[in-house]
Design a protein around this motif. Sequence first.
Motif, PDB file in Angstrom:
ATOM      1  N   ASN A  94     -10.362  -7.737 -16.727  1.00  0.00           N
ATOM      2  CA  ASN A  94      -9.948  -6.331 -16.782  1.00  0.00           C
ATOM      3  C   ASN A  94     -10.360  -5.707 -18.123  1.00  0.00           C
ATOM      4  O   ASN A  94      -9.881  -6.147 -19.180  1.00  0.00           O
ATOM      5  CB  ASN A  94      -8.419  -6.240 -16.607  1.00  0.00           C
ATOM      6  CG  ASN A  94      -7.955  -4.821 -16.348  1.00  0.00           C
ATOM      7  OD1 ASN A  94      -8.470  -3.870 -16.949  1.00  0.00           O
ATOM      8  ND2 ASN A  94      -6.997  -4.674 -15.449  1.00  0.00           N
ATOM      9  N   GLU A 145       0.202  -0.260 -11.580  1.00  0.00           N
ATOM     10  CA  GLU A 145       0.899  -0.859 -10.432  1.00  0.00           C
ATOM     11  C   GLU A 145       1.330  -2.294 -10.770  1.00  0.00           C
ATOM     12  O   GLU A 145       2.465  -2.716 -10.487  1.00  0.00           O
ATOM     13  CB  GLU A 145      -0.061  -0.854  -9.235  1.00  0.00           C
ATOM     14  CG  GLU A 145       0.545  -1.297  -7.934  1.00  0.00           C
ATOM     15  CD  GLU A 145      -0.531  -1.442  -6.844  1.00  0.00           C
ATOM     16  OE1 GLU A 145      -0.276  -2.179  -5.904  1.00  0.00           O
ATOM     17  OE2 GLU A 145      -1.626  -0.821  -6.982  1.00  0.00           O
ATOM     18  N   ARG A 149      -5.570  -0.395 -11.070  1.00  0.00           N
ATOM     19  CA  ARG A 149      -4.302  -0.878 -10.522  1.00  0.00           C
ATOM     20  C   ARG A 149      -3.406  -1.503 -11.594  1.00  0.00           C
ATOM     21  O   ARG A 149      -2.429  -2.164 -11.275  1.00  0.00           O
ATOM     22  CB  ARG A 149      -4.586  -1.891  -9.409  1.00  0.00           C
ATOM     23  CG  ARG A 149      -5.441  -1.304  -8.311  1.00  0.00           C
ATOM     24  CD  ARG A 149      -5.634  -2.241  -7.159  1.00  0.00           C
ATOM     25  NE  ARG A 149      -4.421  -2.346  -6.353  1.00  0.00           N
ATOM     26  CZ  ARG A 149      -4.350  -3.047  -5.223  1.00  0.00           C
ATOM     27  NH1 ARG A 149      -5.423  -3.671  -4.773  1.00  0.00           N
ATOM     28  NH2 ARG A 149      -3.217  -3.129  -4.554  1.00  0.00           N
ATOM     29  N   LEU A 156      -6.575  -8.322  -7.974  1.00  0.00           N
ATOM     30  CA  LEU A 156      -5.619  -7.254  -8.275  1.00  0.00           C
ATOM     31  C   LEU A 156      -5.596  -6.939  -9.771  1.00  0.00           C
ATOM     32  O   LEU A 156      -5.679  -5.771 -10.179  1.00  0.00           O
ATOM     33  CB  LEU A 156      -4.223  -7.668  -7.799  1.00  0.00           C
ATOM     34  CG  LEU A 156      -3.077  -6.728  -8.182  1.00  0.00           C
ATOM     35  CD1 LEU A 156      -3.102  -5.475  -7.324  1.00  0.00           C
ATOM     36  CD2 LEU A 156      -1.726  -7.416  -8.036  1.00  0.00           C
TER      37      LEU A 156
END
Lengths: 255, 536
Positions: free
Chosen positions: B137, B63, B60, B54
């Motif tokens: 990320n 989020e 994302r 995630l």
Amino acid sequence: MTDGVGSAPAIRVRNLTKVYGAKAAVNGLSFEVPRGCFFGFLGPNGAGKTTTIRMLMGLAAPTSGSIELLGLPVPSASVEIKGRIGLVPDESLLFDHLSGAEFIEFVGRMYGLDRGVARERARELLALFELDSQPRKLINEYSKGMRKRAAMAAALIHRPQLFLMDEPFEGVDAVGARLMKEILLGQVQQGATIFLTSHVLEVVERLCTRIAIISDGRLVADSDMAELREGSETLEDVFVRLVGVERQAETLGWL
Amino acid sequence: MVVPQARAILWAQVRTLWNFYGRGRNRGPALFTIAMSLLWYGLVAFGGWSLAVLLAAPARLEEARGAGSQGVFFSFLYWQLVPLMLGAAGAQLDLKRLVVYPVTAAQLFGLEALLRFTTGVEVLMLMAGAGAGVLLNPRLRWWCVLAFLPWIAFNLFLSVGLRDLLSRMLTRRRTREVATLLLVLLAGAPQLLAMWTPPDAVRRWFDALSQDSLPWTLTARMLLGEGSLIAVAGLAAWTAVAFWFGWTQFGRSLRFDATAERSGAGAAESGESWVERIYQLPGRFLRDPLAPVVEKELRTLSRSARFRLVFIMGFSFGLLIWLPVTLRGGLPEGGFMAAHYMTFVAFYAMLLLGEVLFWNVFGFDRGASQIYYLLPVNFGHVLMGKNLAALFFVLLEVVMVITVCGLLGLPAGFGRAAEALGVAVVMSIFLMSAGNLSSVRYPRPVDPAQNWKSNSAGRIQAAFVFLYPVLGFPVFLAFVARFAFDSEAAFWGVMAFAALLGGITYRIALESAIQAAETRREDFVTTLSAGEGPVS
């Protein structure tokens, strides 16, 4: 270390009191143990001996009063004091799942010895106390006498100046007791001070040079062994005279 | 810095564990523990991997930022609250044995704080997953993961403080009852308020968790690339406060004299004749030698700090943790959870009480267990006596839950109360059957004066997830029968059959346990006579 600290008594206790609930287990105790003395601390069951020695060891905090060990105040200098005393406590402080050698090495390292030194001394002490025949045997597999010997061996590992011993001869056989006595006398000859509690009055009579007797939390005697034993009295006679009337065994109807 | 004494303590603990588990005699429980741990931590590892996936996705990130604060808050709750709720607050230093050595309080505190990792293993695994996600990320800088360092320190210090504070509070007898009551009222207040408060207000409370000044919000912001110098300073301040709290409480625990506290309690207890009447109750209905065994169990268990803790937790925390789950479905009358609220609390209480009352019934007796071999008593009577005492405490717990539910105005009709009691009895029969076997085959000495279980909460949760459902399967079938036939009679019919099946299982297991107790006599006594290492 100052001169005052160096010449101070090994133990100095002033108005020591420990109250549990509504009962004073130790009530206004004051005594001194000179350096190089073999000191016996006696009393009947429940008199406050173990509470006193627990306070000396730092396991319990006094309700009031003061303790000095080797001239240093407890608890403010407790880390320095602990490094200079050797303990033979009751059995609860042994680690059952360690072997004798592992336990002694552990104690040595807790006193700041280098690991190699601690291991070597542990091996030698194990041999000295005749516990080396089964080196892998765990402490929970030891007999009561063997546990006491292991505890005493651990107490010696950092060459302390003061020994605090709670019933060190309890459950020890005659050979083991002789060995332990010789080692302790050797330590006193080298200048160490020994403070012990014991119910084996014959041993205390033979080893100790000074005696204190406590009853119901209060000190009832504190003097040299020779002064305490007037004439032909044994220590047992003195003890029974001081701590209470001689009780006759009563007979129960059904017994 | 790891000081020599700390190394010595860790070394001795490793040797202790190796000597206990590595010598063949205790491999059974070790293998069981490993199997349960693999299952549980496998699930957690999957959660960590999901988190990594995630957080590694750049698309994302927004989020994740939206839910980051709540996520970190729940990791905080898990680390601090779950070990307390399960009465399993991980490993701790055995201070009463270590305090005689020349080790400073600061060194002991450092080691104790490190041991608090044992209660947060699951959180650390999830954090590792989250950290990996952040590192992968491309929209986040690598140093964002450093936000976890003060967060971990904050939790470790807080955990030391909370545990020490609660341990001391629960040792003081009068304070303990009052503190527990206050704790229940305090912790229950928001949930009870939520019952009669509009959903908007609840949402506002939930949003308040994301306030900028709170430590979980600061951590989440820093982790997800929204940090600032103010956030760093804020988190450092929170960590300093946690350190102060932990250090103060640890210092108080070092000076705490439990013997003095207990001696006062003993004096107070002697005057309470109603307690004495409860202790003597079994003697009115049971014959010797069963009655004295039950009486002895009632006395020793109710005087044990550890048992009292799990018993109090069983009904207080039990009520609290299931209440929000119940309320989530709307009004208390609606939803499966709400309908079986008391049954869930009873089930949770049995989980907490499990180790003491079922799985290791000779643990508190320790070396004194050998008396059962010396007395002219059938070993089966000893086990049955212990089981009857266990059943008494389980039913007492459920009755207390029912009473509290009634007082709080929660649905506690006769049918629901009967269901909770019935489930407790039938589950107990199966737990006692398996527990008698495990108690004689894998006994373990337990210090009754120690408040918390030494193992981590994770293993208990694993038991909750895997073991209890297996033993509770016959009870589950009763619920299935009620659902399938829409009939109370079907439910009670299957429950009666489950009780009968449990009775047969109990009888067979009891015989097997008696045989095992005879054949394993020496191991049994030796194992129970042993103490623990420097870390308990």
